[in-house]
Design a protein around this motif. Sequence first.
Motif, PDB file in Angstrom:
ATOM      1  N   ALA A  24      -2.743 -12.539  -2.557  1.00 16.88           N
ATOM      2  CA  ALA A  24      -3.787 -12.939  -1.610  1.00 16.88           C
ATOM      3  C   ALA A  24      -3.168 -13.332  -0.269  1.00 16.88           C
ATOM      4  CB  ALA A  24      -4.593 -14.102  -2.185  1.00 16.88           C
ATOM      5  N   LEU A  25      -2.044 -14.034  -0.313  1.00 15.20           N
ATOM      6  CA  LEU A  25      -1.355 -14.420   0.920  1.00 15.20           C
ATOM      7  C   LEU A  25      -0.922 -13.186   1.705  1.00 15.20           C
ATOM      8  CD1 LEU A  25      -0.131 -16.862   2.522  1.00 15.20           C
ATOM      9  CD2 LEU A  25       1.985 -16.374   1.293  1.00 15.20           C
ATOM     10  N   LEU A  26      -0.414 -12.172   0.991  1.00 11.23           N
ATOM     11  CA  LEU A  26       0.030 -10.944   1.641  1.00 11.23           C
ATOM     12  C   LEU A  26      -1.128 -10.036   2.050  1.00 11.23           C
ATOM     13  CD1 LEU A  26       3.043 -10.015  -0.677  1.00 11.23           C
ATOM     14  CD2 LEU A  26       3.147 -11.051   1.589  1.00 11.23           C
ATOM     15  N   GLY A  27      -2.295 -10.280   1.474  1.00  9.60           N
ATOM     16  CA  GLY A  27      -3.454  -9.440   1.779  1.00  9.60           C
ATOM     17  C   GLY A  27      -3.420  -8.101   1.055  1.00  9.60           C
ATOM     18  N   ILE A  28      -2.862  -8.100  -0.155  1.00  6.18           N
ATOM     19  CA  ILE A  28      -2.762  -6.874  -0.948  1.00  6.18           C
ATOM     20  C   ILE A  28      -3.340  -7.119  -2.336  1.00  6.18           C
ATOM     21  CG2 ILE A  28      -0.717  -6.028   0.276  1.00  6.18           C
ATOM     22  CD1 ILE A  28       0.971  -7.026  -2.123  1.00  6.18           C
TER      23      ILE A  28
END
Length: 115
Positions: free
Chosen positions: A68-72
């Motif tokens: 989620a932090l990486l947006g993947i």
Amino acid sequence: MSGFTSAAAQVFASSFQTDDLCQMDAPDMADDIDSPDWTEEVTRPLDASAKLKLTRGLLVMSQADFAALLGIPVTTLQNWEQRRTAPDAVARTLIDLIYDDPKEMRARMMRRNAA
């Protein structure tokens, strides 16, 4: 920080006799197989998978939170960590940046995601 409390350090230090250490000569110390000389050991650089796993472990984040932090998607992170697929050049650059300064990059990305 070494992780030793002062009491633990005192117990550790008191278990050695200074005279014993001073009487060891260089050949005895050089032949010690418990502490090999790694100065000339050739190691390969970490790949993206290793960098991801190390960084995620350092930040104490689950795969879901890190993805989620990486947006993947989580499956993408899992595939990268398990070396089933390789990240593209842009993703590798992002992984390198996060690996170089994990805590600061997490803070930056969390601010970005909150906006």
